[in-house]
Design a protein around this motif. Sequence first.
Motif, PDB file in Angstrom:
ATOM      1  N   LEU A  47       0.829  -1.204   0.000  1.00  0.00           N
ATOM      2  CA  LEU A  47       0.000   0.000   0.000  1.00  0.00           C
ATOM      3  C   LEU A  47       0.863   1.254   0.000  1.00  0.00           C
ATOM      4  CD1 LEU A  47      -2.808  -1.124   2.465  1.00  0.00           C
ATOM      5  CD2 LEU A  47      -2.951  -0.951  -0.038  1.00  0.00           C
ATOM      6  N   ARG A  48       1.974   1.228   0.735  1.00  0.00           N
ATOM      7  CA  ARG A  48       2.903   2.365   0.719  1.00  0.00           C
ATOM      8  C   ARG A  48       3.414   2.606  -0.694  1.00  0.00           C
ATOM      9  NH1 ARG A  48       6.583   0.616   5.907  1.00  0.00           N
ATOM     10  NH2 ARG A  48       5.104   1.256   7.536  1.00  0.00           N
ATOM     11  N   GLU A  49       3.804   1.525  -1.373  1.00  0.00           N
ATOM     12  CA  GLU A  49       4.330   1.640  -2.732  1.00  0.00           C
ATOM     13  C   GLU A  49       3.253   2.081  -3.717  1.00  0.00           C
ATOM     14  OE1 GLU A  49       5.882  -2.258  -3.484  1.00  0.00           O
ATOM     15  OE2 GLU A  49       7.563  -1.981  -2.099  1.00  0.00           O
ATOM     16  N   GLU A  50       2.100   1.465  -3.629  1.00  0.00           N
ATOM     17  CA  GLU A  50       1.011   1.720  -4.584  1.00  0.00           C
ATOM     18  C   GLU A  50       0.467   3.140  -4.475  1.00  0.00           C
ATOM     19  OE1 GLU A  50      -1.782   0.731  -7.573  1.00  0.00           O
ATOM     20  OE2 GLU A  50      -0.137  -0.497  -6.840  1.00  0.00           O
ATOM     21  N   PHE A  51       0.302   3.622  -3.229  1.00  0.00           N
ATOM     22  CA  PHE A  51      -0.356   4.909  -3.025  1.00  0.00           C
ATOM     23  C   PHE A  51       0.592   6.021  -2.586  1.00  0.00           C
ATOM     24  CE2 PHE A  51      -3.700   1.698  -2.538  1.00  0.00           C
ATOM     25  CZ  PHE A  51      -4.634   2.178  -3.452  1.00  0.00           C
ATOM     26  N   GLY A  52       1.860   5.677  -2.319  1.00  0.00           N
ATOM     27  CA  GLY A  52       2.841   6.686  -1.937  1.00  0.00           C
ATOM     28  C   GLY A  52       2.532   7.382  -0.633  1.00  0.00           C
ATOM     29  N   ILE A  53       2.076   6.609   0.349  1.00  0.00           N
ATOM     30  CA  ILE A  53       1.696   7.177   1.645  1.00  0.00           C
ATOM     31  C   ILE A  53       2.485   6.505   2.773  1.00  0.00           C
ATOM     32  CG2 ILE A  53      -0.635   7.848   0.953  1.00  0.00           C
ATOM     33  CD1 ILE A  53      -1.564   5.221   2.377  1.00  0.00           C
ATOM     34  N   PRO A  54       2.617   7.180   3.915  1.00  0.00           N
ATOM     35  CA  PRO A  54       3.325   6.602   5.058  1.00  0.00           C
ATOM     36  C   PRO A  54       2.398   5.782   5.960  1.00  0.00           C
ATOM     37  CG  PRO A  54       2.811   8.881   5.530  1.00  0.00           C
ATOM     38  CD  PRO A  54       2.311   8.597   4.122  1.00  0.00           C
ATOM     39  N   LEU A  55       1.783   4.776   5.401  1.00  0.00           N
ATOM     40  CA  LEU A  55       0.831   3.951   6.152  1.00  0.00           C
ATOM     41  C   LEU A  55       1.564   3.094   7.180  1.00  0.00           C
ATOM     42  CD1 LEU A  55      -2.203   3.034   6.210  1.00  0.00           C
ATOM     43  CD2 LEU A  55      -1.476   1.130   4.776  1.00  0.00           C
ATOM     44  N   GLY A  56       1.032   3.043   8.392  1.00  0.00           N
ATOM     45  CA  GLY A  56       1.608   2.202   9.434  1.00  0.00           C
ATOM     46  C   GLY A  56       0.797   0.931   9.627  1.00  0.00           C
ATOM     47  N   LEU A  57       1.457  -0.093  10.123  1.00  0.00           N
ATOM     48  CA  LEU A  57       0.771  -1.354  10.405  1.00  0.00           C
ATOM     49  C   LEU A  57      -0.379  -1.137  11.385  1.00  0.00           C
ATOM     50  CD1 LEU A  57       0.628  -4.435  10.039  1.00  0.00           C
ATOM     51  CD2 LEU A  57       2.298  -4.641  11.891  1.00  0.00           C
ATOM     52  N   SER A  58      -0.219  -0.205  12.297  1.00  0.00           N
ATOM     53  CA  SER A  58      -1.262   0.052  13.299  1.00  0.00           C
ATOM     54  C   SER A  58      -2.578   0.475  12.652  1.00  0.00           C
ATOM     55  CB  SER A  58      -0.803   1.114  14.293  1.00  0.00           C
ATOM     56  OG  SER A  58      -0.525   2.332  13.619  1.00  0.00           O
ATOM     57  N   ALA A  59      -2.518   1.164  11.508  1.00  0.00           N
ATOM     58  CA  ALA A  59      -3.754   1.576  10.827  1.00  0.00           C
ATOM     59  C   ALA A  59      -4.513   0.370  10.304  1.00  0.00           C
ATOM     60  CB  ALA A  59      -3.434   2.534   9.683  1.00  0.00           C
ATOM     61  N   VAL A  60      -3.780  -0.644   9.837  1.00  0.00           N
ATOM     62  CA  VAL A  60      -4.426  -1.867   9.341  1.00  0.00           C
ATOM     63  C   VAL A  60      -4.978  -2.669  10.506  1.00  0.00           C
ATOM     64  CG1 VAL A  60      -4.028  -4.060   8.142  1.00  0.00           C
ATOM     65  CG2 VAL A  60      -3.045  -1.950   7.242  1.00  0.00           C
ATOM     66  N   VAL A  61      -4.234  -2.759  11.578  1.00  0.00           N
ATOM     67  CA  VAL A  61      -4.679  -3.531  12.738  1.00  0.00           C
ATOM     68  C   VAL A  61      -5.879  -2.858  13.410  1.00  0.00           C
ATOM     69  CG1 VAL A  61      -3.997  -4.359  15.034  1.00  0.00           C
ATOM     70  CG2 VAL A  61      -2.422  -4.587  13.105  1.00  0.00           C
ATOM     71  N   ALA A  62      -5.907  -1.527  13.430  1.00  0.00           N
ATOM     72  CA  ALA A  62      -6.997  -0.790  14.079  1.00  0.00           C
ATOM     73  C   ALA A  62      -8.348  -1.085  13.435  1.00  0.00           C
ATOM     74  CB  ALA A  62      -6.719   0.709  14.034  1.00  0.00           C
ATOM     75  N   ASP A  63      -8.369  -1.206  12.127  1.00  0.00           N
ATOM     76  CA  ASP A  63      -9.598  -1.524  11.400  1.00  0.00           C
ATOM     77  C   ASP A  63      -9.192  -2.265  10.131  1.00  0.00           C
ATOM     78  OD1 ASP A  63     -12.017  -1.770  10.094  1.00  0.00           O
ATOM     79  OD2 ASP A  63     -12.567   0.348  10.284  1.00  0.00           O
ATOM     80  N   ALA A  64      -9.181  -3.583  10.199  1.00  0.00           N
ATOM     81  CA  ALA A  64      -8.692  -4.419   9.102  1.00  0.00           C
ATOM     82  C   ALA A  64      -9.746  -4.701   8.046  1.00  0.00           C
ATOM     83  CB  ALA A  64      -8.121  -5.722   9.652  1.00  0.00           C
ATOM     84  N   THR A  65     -10.896  -4.005   8.116  1.00  0.00           N
ATOM     85  CA  THR A  65     -11.889  -4.173   7.058  1.00  0.00           C
ATOM     86  C   THR A  65     -11.396  -3.443   5.813  1.00  0.00           C
ATOM     87  OG1 THR A  65     -13.150  -2.191   7.644  1.00  0.00           O
ATOM     88  CG2 THR A  65     -13.808  -4.283   8.710  1.00  0.00           C
ATOM     89  N   LEU A  66     -11.916  -3.829   4.673  1.00  0.00           N
ATOM     90  CA  LEU A  66     -11.553  -3.156   3.431  1.00  0.00           C
ATOM     91  C   LEU A  66     -11.894  -1.671   3.525  1.00  0.00           C
ATOM     92  CD1 LEU A  66     -10.484  -3.249   0.547  1.00  0.00           C
ATOM     93  CD2 LEU A  66     -12.770  -3.917  -0.188  1.00  0.00           C
ATOM     94  N   GLY A  67     -13.046  -1.365   4.078  1.00  0.00           N
ATOM     95  CA  GLY A  67     -13.442   0.036   4.242  1.00  0.00           C
ATOM     96  C   GLY A  67     -12.513   0.786   5.166  1.00  0.00           C
TER      97      GLY A  67
END
Length: 84
Positions: A49-69
């Motif tokens: 996701l970091r590569e695809e969208f060029g953002i500083p996404l952290g693992l915590s954001a995925v763990v906080a809400d792992a739904t697609l939305g």
Amino acid sequence: MSPVEERIAAIWREILGPDLAPDTAIGVEDDFFALGGTSLQAMALVQRLREEFGIPLGLSAVVADATLGGVGAAVTSGGGAARS
């Protein structure tokens, strides 16, 4: 489903690979971990996701809400916290 969510769903399919049945429909309420994702795959997801969208996404954001939305909201907000 938004275009961002559609792209994320495609990335989920690539990462989950054989663990995900080919005919499985992924919707905005589906959870990456409930679909069989592991913590190692979640780390791979964050990197993609970091590569695809060029953002500083952290693992915590995925763990906080792992739904697609939730992951889509984190990506849309530039890598910040997932939606509540």
